[in-house]
Design a protein around this motif. Sequence first.
Motif, PDB file in Angstrom:
ATOM      1  N   TRP A   1       7.947  -1.164  -1.278  1.00 55.77           N
ATOM      2  CA  TRP A   1       8.142   0.288  -1.239  1.00 55.77           C
ATOM      3  C   TRP A   1       7.847   0.838  -2.621  1.00 55.77           C
ATOM      4  CZ3 TRP A   1       8.204   3.602   2.556  1.00 55.77           C
ATOM      5  CH2 TRP A   1       8.650   4.907   2.347  1.00 55.77           C
ATOM      6  N   THR A   2       6.739   1.565  -2.716  1.00 56.68           N
ATOM      7  CA  THR A   2       6.213   2.002  -4.001  1.00 56.68           C
ATOM      8  C   THR A   2       6.579   3.451  -4.298  1.00 56.68           C
ATOM      9  OG1 THR A   2       4.166   2.806  -3.014  1.00 56.68           O
ATOM     10  CG2 THR A   2       4.224   0.468  -3.681  1.00 56.68           C
TER      11      THR A   2
ATOM     12  N   ILE B   1      14.214  -5.504  -9.177  1.00 58.52           N
ATOM     13  CA  ILE B   1      12.854  -4.952  -9.257  1.00 58.52           C
ATOM     14  C   ILE B   1      12.553  -4.039  -8.067  1.00 58.52           C
ATOM     15  CG2 ILE B   1      11.905  -6.760 -10.731  1.00 58.52           C
ATOM     16  CD1 ILE B   1      10.737  -8.069  -8.221  1.00 58.52           C
ATOM     17  N   ASP B   2      13.607  -3.608  -7.377  1.00 58.14           N
ATOM     18  CA  ASP B   2      13.472  -2.599  -6.328  1.00 58.14           C
ATOM     19  C   ASP B   2      13.206  -1.249  -6.987  1.00 58.14           C
ATOM     20  OD1 ASP B   2      14.226  -0.582  -4.290  1.00 58.14           O
ATOM     21  OD2 ASP B   2      15.018  -2.293  -3.168  1.00 58.14           O
ATOM     22  N   LEU B   3      12.362  -0.429  -6.392  1.00 57.91           N
ATOM     23  CA  LEU B   3      12.074   0.900  -6.928  1.00 57.91           C
ATOM     24  C   LEU B   3      13.347   1.710  -7.154  1.00 57.91           C
ATOM     25  CD1 LEU B   3       9.880   3.094  -7.594  1.00 57.91           C
ATOM     26  CD2 LEU B   3      10.114   3.824  -5.204  1.00 57.91           C
ATOM     27  N   PHE B   4      14.371   1.459  -6.327  1.00 58.40           N
ATOM     28  CA  PHE B   4      15.586   2.274  -6.370  1.00 58.40           C
ATOM     29  C   PHE B   4      16.639   1.777  -7.357  1.00 58.40           C
ATOM     30  CE2 PHE B   4      14.518   2.966  -1.626  1.00 58.40           C
ATOM     31  CZ  PHE B   4      13.635   3.981  -1.939  1.00 58.40           C
TER      32      PHE B   4
ATOM     33  N   THR C   1       0.859  -1.184   0.000  1.00 56.84           N
ATOM     34  CA  THR C   1       0.000   0.000   0.000  1.00 56.84           C
ATOM     35  C   THR C   1       0.892   1.230   0.000  1.00 56.84           C
ATOM     36  OG1 THR C   1      -0.096  -0.043   2.419  1.00 56.84           O
ATOM     37  CG2 THR C   1      -1.916  -1.105   1.228  1.00 56.84           C
ATOM     38  N   ASP C   2       0.365   2.321  -0.534  1.00 52.34           N
ATOM     39  CA  ASP C   2       1.110   3.574  -0.541  1.00 52.34           C
ATOM     40  C   ASP C   2       1.029   4.216   0.839  1.00 52.34           C
ATOM     41  OD1 ASP C   2       1.749   3.243  -3.182  1.00 52.34           O
ATOM     42  OD2 ASP C   2       0.149   4.542  -3.930  1.00 52.34           O
ATOM     43  N   LEU C   3       2.190   4.507   1.409  1.00 54.44           N
ATOM     44  CA  LEU C   3       2.249   5.126   2.726  1.00 54.44           C
ATOM     45  C   LEU C   3       1.751   6.564   2.636  1.00 54.44           C
ATOM     46  CD1 LEU C   3       3.213   4.469   5.610  1.00 54.44           C
ATOM     47  CD2 LEU C   3       5.455   5.394   4.975  1.00 54.44           C
ATOM     48  N   SER C   4       1.019   6.993   3.676  1.00 56.39           N
ATOM     49  CA  SER C   4       0.495   8.358   3.724  1.00 56.39           C
ATOM     50  C   SER C   4       0.497   8.835   5.166  1.00 56.39           C
ATOM     51  CB  SER C   4      -0.931   8.417   3.160  1.00 56.39           C
ATOM     52  OG  SER C   4      -1.810   7.652   3.977  1.00 56.39           O
ATOM     53  N   GLU C   5       0.271  10.115   5.356  1.00 55.09           N
ATOM     54  CA  GLU C   5       0.290  10.675   6.712  1.00 55.09           C
ATOM     55  C   GLU C   5      -0.799  10.064   7.586  1.00 55.09           C
ATOM     56  OE1 GLU C   5       0.862  15.006   8.893  1.00 55.09           O
ATOM     57  OE2 GLU C   5       0.461  14.893   6.738  1.00 55.09           O
ATOM     58  N   SER C   6      -1.953   9.762   7.005  1.00 57.12           N
ATOM     59  CA  SER C   6      -3.074   9.232   7.777  1.00 57.12           C
ATOM     60  C   SER C   6      -2.797   7.837   8.330  1.00 57.12           C
ATOM     61  CB  SER C   6      -4.342   9.206   6.918  1.00 57.12           C
ATOM     62  OG  SER C   6      -4.168   8.330   5.805  1.00 57.12           O
ATOM     63  N   MET C   7      -1.923   7.090   7.679  1.00 58.05           N
ATOM     64  CA  MET C   7      -1.641   5.735   8.130  1.00 58.05           C
ATOM     65  C   MET C   7      -0.246   5.597   8.744  1.00 58.05           C
ATOM     66  SD  MET C   7      -1.143   4.003   4.344  1.00 58.05           S
ATOM     67  CE  MET C   7      -0.767   2.373   4.951  1.00 58.05           C
ATOM     68  N   LEU C   8       0.451   6.719   8.941  1.00 56.31           N
ATOM     69  CA  LEU C   8       1.834   6.662   9.402  1.00 56.31           C
ATOM     70  C   LEU C   8       1.962   6.088  10.808  1.00 56.31           C
ATOM     71  CD1 LEU C   8       4.821   7.204   8.969  1.00 56.31           C
ATOM     72  CD2 LEU C   8       4.435   9.579   9.680  1.00 56.31           C
ATOM     73  N   ILE C   9       1.142   6.559  11.721  1.00 55.34           N
ATOM     74  CA  ILE C   9       1.234   6.092  13.114  1.00 55.34           C
ATOM     75  C   ILE C   9       0.988   4.593  13.191  1.00 55.34           C
ATOM     76  CG2 ILE C   9       0.319   6.305  15.443  1.00 55.34           C
ATOM     77  CD1 ILE C   9       1.941   8.709  14.447  1.00 55.34           C
ATOM     78  N   GLU C  10      -0.034   4.124  12.478  1.00 55.44           N
ATOM     79  CA  GLU C  10      -0.328   2.686  12.460  1.00 55.44           C
ATOM     80  C   GLU C  10       0.829   1.905  11.840  1.00 55.44           C
ATOM     81  OE1 GLU C  10      -3.619  -0.487  10.646  1.00 55.44           O
ATOM     82  OE2 GLU C  10      -3.834   1.669  10.275  1.00 55.44           O
ATOM     83  N   SER C  11       1.413   2.450  10.776  1.00 59.50           N
ATOM     84  CA  SER C  11       2.534   1.772  10.124  1.00 59.50           C
ATOM     85  C   SER C  11       3.741   1.689  11.047  1.00 59.50           C
ATOM     86  CB  SER C  11       2.912   2.506   8.834  1.00 59.50           C
ATOM     87  OG  SER C  11       1.843   2.483   7.911  1.00 59.50           O
ATOM     88  N   ARG C  12       3.991   2.752  11.785  1.00 59.83           N
ATOM     89  CA  ARG C  12       5.097   2.733  12.743  1.00 59.83           C
ATOM     90  C   ARG C  12       4.861   1.691  13.828  1.00 59.83           C
ATOM     91  NH1 ARG C  12       5.958   9.262  13.764  1.00 59.83           N
ATOM     92  NH2 ARG C  12       7.291   9.696  11.919  1.00 59.83           N
TER      93      ARG C  12
END
Length: 323
Positions: free
Chosen positions: A216-217, A263-266, A26-37
């Motif tokens: 990591w997208t 196939i890493d984004l980087f 999933t694309d990380l965003s500010e709304s899901m940051l705390i949960e992701s941490r």
Amino acid sequence: MSEQKNRSRHLVDQEIISAVDLFPTTDLSESMLIESRTNQAKMLPQIDVTQLFPVTFEEKTVPSYFGGPDIRIEIIKPIQPKHKKLPLFYSIHGGGMVMGSPVGDRTANASLASQHGFCCVSVYYRLAPEHAQPSQLQDCYSGLKWCIEHAEELAIDSQKAAISGSSAGGGLAAGLAIYIRDQKEFDIHHLRLRNPMLDDRTSIAPEHPYAGEFVWTKGSNYFGWKSVLGHEPGSEEVSQYYVPARAKSLAGLPPTYISIGSIDLFIDEALLFAKQLVFDGVLVELHVYPGYHHLSPMFPDAHFSIEGFKSSEWALLKALNLL
């Protein structure tokens, strides 16, 4: 699943393909940051490395050299040193600039300290978006400078110092190395970059046909870079210390090891960084692992993970004249 979302599944190395389903992208965003941490912290429980390896473990708070808040570091040393003065391995954790802690590197650092007699130090740098650059650069530099200035206290050899980082930590490590080169206060002697996050412009570039589908997208990368820079990625005036790929010259950096999955984004920015290092006369060892995405370090028993461990260890020991 759409064809677009299946664009690179056939390329994933079969030994690590389970991560594609175990860790939905999933694309990380500010709304899901705390949960992701929180979720990431649960995946990396506190480990008592002194029960696993013959090492000592210490947490220390050191001052900032920039007037900022004190910085927390972890120090892992062998109980029975192999050298009169310990080589220094300074590691910077990943997490997209917005997550993570040294806990994820603790076991590997303890193993390195135990097997090869390193003093391994990890830094708790401030995270974005609560803290934008130069907070990260200042914290990482201060932690390392304190170690160099307290070499006698730590029993380290300041002439055998390496910096390492994975993902966001790789980007911070590269930027730190450029900053150290320019400040001329001390030297480092090896730079290890694993799947490094080096270029903010990747997050606004056209979609890669095969890289960056998993873990990591491009969307997560955009959020990470916007958070740490404090403005839109891709702006013209960005410091090379924050975005190492923006450096006009990489001359004067120490021997550098880079590893990246195909196939890493980087993948593209890692290849271009390696090319620039070669052009600027820096010794470079580059490894591209076929079918590896951004979570490949979670599969230490896979063939190319083992190969990566061996090659990165050899490069480190060779650069510091420890072979």
